[in-house]
Structure formats: structure tokens, C-alpha cells
Design an enzyme around this catalytic site. Structure first.
Site, PDB file in Angstrom:
ATOM      1  CG  ASP A  26      -1.820   0.947   1.609  1.00 17.95           C
ATOM      2  OD1 ASP A  26      -1.526   1.719   0.738  1.00 17.95           O
ATOM      3  OD2 ASP A  26      -2.430   1.690   2.245  1.00 17.95           O
ATOM      4  CB  VAL A  27       1.358   3.878  -3.090  1.00 18.50           C
ATOM      5  CG1 VAL A  27       2.035   2.458  -3.576  1.00 18.50           C
ATOM      6  CG2 VAL A  27       0.462   4.474  -3.491  1.00 18.50           C
ATOM      7  CG  ASN A  53       4.280   3.423 -13.046  1.00 20.58           C
ATOM      8  OD1 ASN A  53       4.240   4.478 -13.608  1.00 20.58           O
ATOM      9  ND2 ASN A  53       3.958   2.484 -13.125  1.00 20.58           N
ATOM     10  CB  SER A 104      -0.500  12.418 -15.684  1.00 20.15           C
ATOM     11  OG  SER A 104      -1.228  13.346 -16.985  1.00 20.15           O
ATOM     12  CB  SER A 106      -3.805  15.507 -16.520  1.00 25.45           C
ATOM     13  OG  SER A 106      -4.330  15.187 -17.664  1.00 25.45           O
ATOM     14  CE1 TYR A 117      -3.740  10.208 -12.920  1.00 24.47           C
ATOM     15  CE2 TYR A 117      -3.798  12.117 -14.835  1.00 24.47           C
ATOM     16  CZ  TYR A 117      -3.559  11.069 -14.571  1.00 24.47           C
ATOM     17  OH  TYR A 117      -2.381  10.420 -15.073  1.00 24.47           O
ATOM     18  CB  VAL A 150       0.202   5.383 -21.946  1.00 27.69           C
ATOM     19  CG1 VAL A 150       1.079   3.773 -22.573  1.00 27.69           C
ATOM     20  CG2 VAL A 150       1.082   6.369 -22.633  1.00 27.69           C
TER      21      VAL A 150
END
Length: 243
Positions: A26-27, A53, A104, A106, A117, A150
Site C-alpha cells: 500500500d503506497v 508510478n 502526466s 495533466s 488528478y 497510453v
């Protein structure tokens, strides 16, 4: 989500194919971040590179975004990388290693209903640049890649929703990918190996004087002036909803 007893199927299969170590974590859990770094050190003896990532997305404008969705995105996309860096940084400094953050486009350009995001990816970009500035003299390099569309599991799900919303019929996600990427200068989505190659280069000695860079891997998306799209495409709104 806490650490699991064994790797889920995609990680298990990848580990078998490549000889990699699969260690799901769990990051957003500080203890799990330490455990992940310790597992890598136990298996390989040193840490030379780190790729940030892990990421999720939640839709919504600033006005209608649920606080829970905002916190989930920030926890995974920003706090998670910070926790992993806390655990990994001493070892990366020892090896004069490198970090690559997968942000991203974004982080550089925005779209409708993308507040959480886009904000998280812009924050990740600056977190990685802070590494470049603060630790460059100690031999650490830190760079960022900014992909556009992607092919991935997350992108596949978004394209499937887009196909349903836009009524693209039997074409499904493939038709959605085609429509979403047709205006790009390369006119197609990216493939995972194309982003992986950019990451591999940034981690390698070939990029030894590249630090704090933002590399767009986007088929030319950020090079394109959206005001010129109408010259090549007929742009019409999909609905009457106000933007």
C-alpha cells in the site's frame, strides 16, 4: 489496503517473465513503504533507481469533487511517493542513484472534470523537481515523464466509459482510443514499452547530466495548439451541458 500474503496475478506473471521481485504494498502506508525498500535491499543488496508510478484518478470539477475522492487521489499520487522517497532516499544517495516520477500531461495541461488528478500530477512533478534541486549536489538525479494516452488497464477503463458515454457502438475502447488520439500529431495512443524506454533512459548513465527535466511522452499532444484543431477536424460539442 495492507500488504498481501502473495503477489496478485499480474505481478506474479511479470516476476516470472522478467525475474523481478514482486512485493505488493500500500503506497500510502509508511510501514509498507519501508518494507518495500527493505525487500529490495534484501534481494539485490543496493538501490540504484526508483520509479514513482502508482496512481489513481477520480473525476470531478472543483465544485462537485467529493472530499473522499480528493483525499484518495492525493494519498496515492502524492503522499505515497513522498513516503517511498523517505524510505528510499538514504540508499539512493549512497548509490548516487536516480528517480523518475511518472506524472502526466495533466500536470501541464488540463481537461474538464479532472481537478484532483491534474492537481496531484502537478504536485508530483514539483516533488520530483524538489529532489533534483535539493539532492543534486549529493549525486542524486530526479526527472519526470509526462505521458498522454497510453494503453494501460486504467486507460482501458476510461476509454470503455468514454465509448459508452459517446455511443461509439461495437468499436468499444478501441474506437474511443482512436477518437481521443486522432487529433494528436502522431494520431495514436502510446504503448507501455514506449514510456518504459524513456524511463529506462532517464535512469541510465546515458542521462547522467539530465536532472529536474520534464520529458513529455505524449505523441506531440503538448506541442499542439488546440486553437488550430478546427483546421483539420470538425469540432462539435457532444452535449448541451455547460462548461
Amino acid at each position: 489496503m495492507h500488504e498481501q500474503e502473495g503477489p496478485p496475478e499480474p505481478l506474479r506473471r511479470l516476476a516470472e517473465e522478467t525475474g523481478a521481485l514482486a512485493h505488493p504494498s500500500d503506497v500510502g502506508d509508511p510501514d509498507a513503504a519501508v518494507s518495500l525498500v527493505d525487500a529490495a535491499l534484501t534481494s539485490f543488496g543496493r538501490l540504484d533507481g526508483l520509479v514513482l508510478n502508482a496512481g489513481i484518478g477520480r473525476g470531478g470539477t472543483v465544485g462537485d469533487l467529493a472530499l473522499e475522492d480528493w483525499e484518495d487521489v492525493m494519498r496515492t499520487n502524492v503522499t505515497g511517493p513522498l513516503l517511498l522517497l523517505h524510505a528510499a532516499l538514504p540508499h539512493l544517495l549512497r548509490s548516487h542513484g536516480a528517480v523518475v516520477a511518472v506524472a502526466s500531461v495533466s500536470a501541464l495541461r488540463n481537461g474538464a472534470g479532472n481537478a484532483a488528478y491534474a492537481t496531484s500530477k502537478a504536485a508530483l512533478l514539483q516533488l520530483c523537481r524538489s529532489l533534483a534541486v535539493d539532492y543534486g549536489r549529493q549525486g542524486l538525479r530526479a526527472n519526470i515523464v509526462c505521458p498522454s494516452w497510453v494503453r494501460s488497464e486504467m486507460a482501458d477503463r476510461r476509454m470503455a466509459r468514454f465509448a459508452a458515454e459517446a455511443g461509439l457502438g461495437d468499436g468499444g475502447a478501441e474506437a474511443a482510443y482512436d477518437e481521443a488520439t486522432r487529433p494528436l500529431p502522431l494520431g495514436r495512443p502510446g504503448e507501455p514499452h514506449e514510456v518504459a524506454a524513456a524511463i529506462g533512459w532517464l535512469l541510465s548513465p546515458a542521462a547522467s547530466y539530465v536532472n529536474g527535466a520534464v520529458l513529455t511522452v505524449d505523441g506531440g499532444a503538448t506541442a499542439l495548439d488546440p486553437g488550430t484543431l478546427a483546421f483539420d477536424f470538425r469540432i462539435e460539442p457532444r452535449g448541451t451541458a455547460e462548461r
